[in-house]
Enzyme design. Sequence first.
Site, short mmCIF file in Angstrom:
data_model
loop_
_atom_site.label_atom_id
_atom_site.label_comp_id
_atom_site.label_asym_id
_atom_site.label_seq_id
_atom_site.Cartn_x
_atom_site.Cartn_y
_atom_site.Cartn_z
N HIS A 175 0.12 -2.81 3.81
CA HIS A 175 -1.06 -3.21 4.57
C HIS A 175 -1.92 -1.98 4.82
O HIS A 175 -1.40 -0.89 5.02
CB HIS A 175 -0.65 -3.82 5.92
N ASP A 229 1.54 -12.34 4.68
CA ASP A 229 1.65 -13.26 3.53
C ASP A 229 3.08 -13.42 3.02
O ASP A 229 3.34 -14.29 2.19
CB ASP A 229 0.75 -12.75 2.40
C1 SDX Z 1 -3.91 -9.44 3.93
O1 SDX Z 1 -6.87 -6.09 6.05
C2 SDX Z 1 -6.29 -7.09 6.60
O2 SDX Z 1 -6.21 -7.20 7.84
C3 SDX Z 1 -5.71 -8.12 5.64
C4 SDX Z 1 -4.87 -9.22 6.25
C5 SDX Z 1 -5.70 -10.10 7.15
O3 SDX Z 1 -5.12 -10.71 8.05
O4 SDX Z 1 -6.92 -10.25 6.87
O5 SDX Z 1 -3.80 -8.67 6.98
C6 SDX Z 1 -4.31 -10.16 5.16
O6 SDX Z 1 -4.70 -9.32 3.01
C7 SDX Z 1 -2.52 -8.83 3.84
C8 SDX Z 1 -2.29 -8.06 2.51
C9 SDX Z 1 -1.91 -9.08 1.43
N1 SDX Z 1 -1.80 -8.37 0.10
C10 SDX Z 1 -0.62 -8.16 -0.48
O7 SDX Z 1 0.48 -8.44 0.00
C11 SDX Z 1 -0.72 -7.53 -1.87
C12 SDX Z 1 0.29 -6.38 -2.00
N2 SDX Z 1 -0.15 -5.28 -1.16
C13 SDX Z 1 -0.89 -4.18 -1.73
O8 SDX Z 1 -1.78 -4.58 -2.72
C14 SDX Z 1 -1.46 -3.23 -0.68
O9 SDX Z 1 -0.43 -2.90 0.13
C15 SDX Z 1 -2.64 -3.66 0.15
C16 SDX Z 1 -3.80 -4.16 -0.68
C17 SDX Z 1 -2.25 -4.68 1.13
C18 SDX Z 1 -3.11 -2.43 0.92
O10 SDX Z 1 -3.69 -1.57 0.00
P1 SDX Z 1 -4.05 -0.07 0.39
O11 SDX Z 1 -4.18 0.15 1.84
O12 SDX Z 1 -5.18 0.33 -0.50
O13 SDX Z 1 -2.70 0.65 0.01
P2 SDX Z 1 -2.59 1.79 -1.05
O14 SDX Z 1 -2.95 1.23 -2.36
O15 SDX Z 1 -3.35 2.97 -0.53
O16 SDX Z 1 -1.01 2.05 -1.05
C19 SDX Z 1 -0.46 3.27 -0.62
C20 SDX Z 1 0.73 3.51 -1.56
C21 SDX Z 1 0.32 3.59 -3.03
O17 SDX Z 1 1.32 4.35 -3.68
P3 SDX Z 1 1.03 5.98 -3.86
O18 SDX Z 1 -0.32 6.13 -4.52
O19 SDX Z 1 1.10 6.56 -2.47
O20 SDX Z 1 2.17 6.46 -4.75
O21 SDX Z 1 1.64 2.40 -1.47
C22 SDX Z 1 1.73 1.76 -2.74
C23 SDX Z 1 0.49 2.18 -3.51
O22 SDX Z 1 0.75 2.12 -4.92
N3 SDX Z 1 1.74 0.32 -2.49
C24 SDX Z 1 2.56 -0.54 -3.07
C25 SDX Z 1 2.27 -1.78 -2.50
N4 SDX Z 1 1.28 -1.64 -1.59
C26 SDX Z 1 0.95 -0.32 -1.60
N5 SDX Z 1 3.50 -0.38 -4.02
C27 SDX Z 1 4.16 -1.51 -4.38
N6 SDX Z 1 3.95 -2.73 -3.87
C28 SDX Z 1 3.01 -2.91 -2.92
N7 SDX Z 1 2.79 -4.10 -2.41
#
Ligand code: SDX
Length: 428
Positions: A307, A364
């Site tokens: 998140h 989710d």
């Molecule tokens: C919602 O914003 C809100 O409030 C949203 C929400 C709402 O109520 O409106 O809460 C609802 O959208 C919840 C999120 C639902 N999405 C998912 O579950 C999809 C999976 N999650 C990821 O795509 C991600 O965690 C996000 C999109 C939720 C957040 O993205 P960010 O903040 O841009 O995170 P990031 O890409 O900066 O991640 C930091 C690190 C990265 O690795 P490094 O570059 O540090 O090596 O964490 C990794 C990312 O690759 N990472 C994940 C991951 N999420 C982040 N790796 C594997 N699986 C994941 N799910």
Amino acid sequence: MSEKATLNIHGKSYEFDVITGTENETCIDIQQLRAESGIITMDPGFGNTGSCYSSITYVDGAKGILKYRGYPIEEIAEKASFTETAYLVLYGELPTPQQLREFSSRLREHAPLHTNLEHHFSGFPKEAPPMAILSAMLNLVSCFHPEVLEVPTTGEQFDRTASLLLSKVRTIAAFAYRMASGKPINHPNPNLSYCGNFLHMMFSDPYQEYEVSPVVDKALNLFLVLHADHEQNCSTSTVRVVGSSRANLFSSVAAGVCALWGPLHGGANAAVIAMLEDIKDSGRPLNHYLDRAKDKDDQFKLMGFGHRVYKNFDPRSLILKNQVHEVLKALNIQDGLLDVALELEEATLKDDYFVSRNLYPNVDFYSGILLRAIGIPLNMYTVMFAIGRMPGWIANWKELHDHKQRISRPRQIYTGETTRPFIPLMER
Ligand code: SDX
């Protein structure tokens, strides 16, 4: 005298006000930065950038705190219906019994769709994505209610517009499902509650009215309550950006539906189920999926994990996890996906990749299993999120107008070609 922040650049110093909110969050107000220095800040994805001052929802990502208008989500989830929660998010206060009766009566009044609107459903192909139908129909509804196109809406006009949207989003969703399934539509029943009426419109048959069980009604209320608002997430920010041009509320929330559709945002709840089913049916070990999630060359992510704001547990996922157990037990449902979900969560808690990045289950992760238990079809999961988020979108759109916020227009840093002479076609 407010605290100041100083920026030193190109041998000059610039001072900006430091603003602190009611929950002691701090920002630097840089509204004059470009005018004074010609310089802008850069923050793709806006992870460090505030877009507005808001009194609707507060999230503390480090502590896993979520509050709607100052009420902790745990209390609201336990004690308030979705209708009460929608009123709170929209108007800032919990409704009195009289206010709730009037609000509920407006929701009942606005549940039916104009007959001509119903004809539009038959124009969609059967396999049309429900989120596409929802976004299109929300815009279409405004064609039948020209009075709601006025901007900004206040007082009586706002009450009417907000309750019309909150009520009709539910009817549109149910009609979309019925038409896609080739089933006759069920018109709203004014004697039912907000959730009961939705379930009736979704699942009643011509000869058998759907019987709303208290367990399912409670579970659906809880699902919608937990989705009612969440600060400046992707779809709410979209509603604000579109609304900032003084576009009407219907077109603004229709844009919010499109933003919510993405798998990184509201589309994740359905993607979680697809992922859990793949894990369950593939016979591959969990580590296969954990390794893919860590592999930077692999697009695969653990859906329902991580998140932008929560770097602790998402309090909504904890509430949903408990509710899922309760509902499955009460309905005597054995869902193997829950076992897979619990195992997956357990595995990530022991894996440094996820722990070091604070990747915990978000709203989710368990919500899809709850929707499955109450019989909502998979392709409607994100539509359910949109129904839940409608109060938040409307409240943010209104707050934007109450604050007379300027049109959103971010800047950029140009990295393209510098000036070069045009070459006539025959000389290229
Ligand atoms: C919602 O914003 C809100 O409030 C949203 C929400 C709402 O109520 O409106 O809460 C609802 O959208 C919840 C999120 C639902 N999405 C998912 O579950 C999809 C999976 N999650 C990821 O795509 C991600 O965690 C996000 C999109 C939720 C957040 O993205 P960010 O903040 O841009 O995170 P990031 O890409 O900066 O991640 C930091 C690190 C990265 O690795 P490094 O570059 O540090 O090596 O964490 C990794 C990312 O690759 N990472 C994940 C991951 N999420 C982040 N790796 C594997 N699986 C994941 N799910």
